[in-house]
Design an enzyme around this catalytic site. Structure first.
Site, PDB file in Angstrom:
ATOM      1  N   GLU A  85     -32.940  53.690  98.798  1.00 52.43           N
ATOM      2  CA  GLU A  85     -32.142  53.665  97.106  1.00 52.43           C
ATOM      3  C   GLU A  85     -32.512  52.623  96.602  1.00 52.43           C
ATOM      4  O   GLU A  85     -32.962  52.806  94.954  1.00 52.43           O
ATOM      5  CB  GLU A  85     -30.581  53.654  97.957  1.00 52.43           C
ATOM      6  CG  GLU A  85     -29.924  54.227  97.487  1.00 52.43           C
ATOM      7  CD  GLU A  85     -30.040  55.970  97.264  1.00 52.43           C
ATOM      8  OE1 GLU A  85     -30.728  56.339  96.861  1.00 52.43           O
ATOM      9  OE2 GLU A  85     -28.923  56.417  96.313  1.00 52.43           O
TER      10      GLU A  85
ATOM     11  N   THR B  47     -29.734  56.025  86.776  1.00 56.54           N
ATOM     12  CA  THR B  47     -28.531  55.979  88.081  1.00 56.54           C
ATOM     13  C   THR B  47     -28.371  54.555  87.200  1.00 56.54           C
ATOM     14  O   THR B  47     -27.652  53.547  87.421  1.00 56.54           O
ATOM     15  CB  THR B  47     -28.822  55.674  89.707  1.00 56.54           C
ATOM     16  OG1 THR B  47     -28.583  57.095  90.063  1.00 56.54           O
ATOM     17  CG2 THR B  47     -28.131  54.917  90.331  1.00 56.54           C
TER      18      THR B  47
HETATM   19  N1  HSE Z   1     -22.364  53.923  94.047  1.00 59.45           N
HETATM   20  C1  HSE Z   1     -23.227  54.323  93.393  1.00 59.45           C
HETATM   21  C2  HSE Z   1     -22.891  53.842  91.441  1.00 59.45           C
HETATM   22  C3  HSE Z   1     -23.442  55.770  93.083  1.00 59.45           C
HETATM   23  O1  HSE Z   1     -22.006  54.621  91.349  1.00 59.45           O
HETATM   24  O2  HSE Z   1     -23.914  53.839  90.668  1.00 59.45           O
HETATM   25  C4  HSE Z   1     -24.772  55.976  92.648  1.00 59.45           C
HETATM   26  O3  HSE Z   1     -24.938  57.458  92.742  1.00 59.45           O
END
Ligand code: HSE
Length: 316
Positions: free
Chosen positions: A130, A183
């Site tokens: 990630e 993201t």
């Molecule tokens: N918790 C993370 C976010 C998940 O909301 O940025 C990303 O997929």
């Protein structure tokens, strides 16, 4: 030839109130990885299908091969590994696409090596994937994709991950409007300081959601999903978010929110047929605005990543 093929599912991170600490796995969509051992002593990425040429083929830069390289270093084995990645879900969609690839890769290499590590022990490797994909090693997609079900990351340091019970009929409607939100960008717009009044609402909701899951209390689950910290900021990136939310709740969704960093939105529902009604309503709403969407309906996936085929004989 020793080879395996592994499926790893999409996941819904945050589940409304639980930014970076809650997530669940669904049955579809998901990515697949095929992996085999050869005599080369190198990890190679031989094929990526379904990415329209967008993912790096360099084994050190691609999430799936990078996590495999880290894993092999950790267990102290030099092996020739050939990887094929079959992308079956959209990028930047909020469905945990990079997580699914990394998790499929880790489950595949662990299987080929005779499963020396547990699924939980694979989690830190997936989290590093990630970090490579979006700059932050959050676990709320990779943990459910690896372990299945609904997962709470109670703490990151030290890592403390708890699998939560899920009412049997709890179902999820997922609607992915065809716009892309990376993201990394969706994380950068979130405020890092929050007012105490919002923190109080949010941790009340996290507690309520966990209690609702334990008590099989669908209404408590629904009203606890409210997110007063992240959703108000991120929803601006998602077309017609407020209308979709209103519509989903009118169609008897228990609660509605952004899946991960979006733009996919999700609704938790009492059963599959309600989730189907919700997706139909949202799909046609988006269509009116000329926005295409892809919809999925799924119960919570209790198993997470799974080996689909294995051939573990060297002489095959
Ligand atoms: N918790 C993370 C976010 C998940 O909301 O940025 C990303 O997929």
């Amino acid at each position: 030839m020793k080879s395996v093929r592994v499926f790893a599912p999409a996941s819904v991170a945050n589940v409304g109130c639980g930014y970076d600490i809650l997530g669940f796995a669904v049955h579809c969509p998901g990515d697949e990885v095929e992996m085999s051992i050869n005599g080369s002593e190198k990890v190679s990425l031989d094929l990526i299908e379904g990415d329209e040429g967008r993912l790096p083929m360099d084994p050190l830069k691609n999430t799936v091969s990078a996590v495999v390289i880290n894993y092999l270093e950790h267990i102290g084995l030099k092996k020739g590994i050939a990887i094929k990645l079959f992308k079956k879900m959209p990028f930047g969609s909020g469905l945990g696409s990079s997580s699914a690839s990394a998790v499929a890769g880790l489950v595949a290499i662990n299987e080929l090596m005779g499963n020396p590590l547990t699924r939980l022990q694979l989690l830190p490797f997936a989290m590093e994937g990630e970090r490579l994909a979006c700059g932050n090693a959050h676990a709320d997609n990779v943990a459910p994709a690896l372990l299945g079900g609904m997962v709470l990351i109670r703490s990151y340091k030290p890592l403390d991950v708890i699998s939560l019970p899920v009412p049997g009929e709890l179902s999820c409607a997922l609607v992915y409007p065809h716009v892309e939100i990376p993201t990394m960008a969706a994380r950068q717009i979130i405020r890092t300081n929050i007012p105490m009044s919002n923190a109080i609402i949010q941790w009340g909701n996290v507690g309520g959601l966990v209690a609702g899951l334990f008590k099989n209390d669908y209404d408590l689950i629904g009203r606890s999903m409210e997110d007063v910290i992240v959703e108000p900021v991120r929803k601006m990136l998602i077309p017609h978010f407020d209308e979709m939310k209103k519509l989903a709740l009118e169609q008897n969704a228990l609660g509605f929110g952004i899946s991960g960093s979006g733009p996919t939105v999700f609704a938790l529902c009492r059963d599959v047929s309600t989730a189907e009604k919700v997706t139909r309503a949202l799909e046609s709403e988006l269509k009116q605005y000329g926005i295409g969407s892809t919809c999925y309906v799924s119960k919570i996936n209790p198993a997470g990543a799974q080996v689909i085929t294995r051939q573990l004989q060297e002489n095959g």
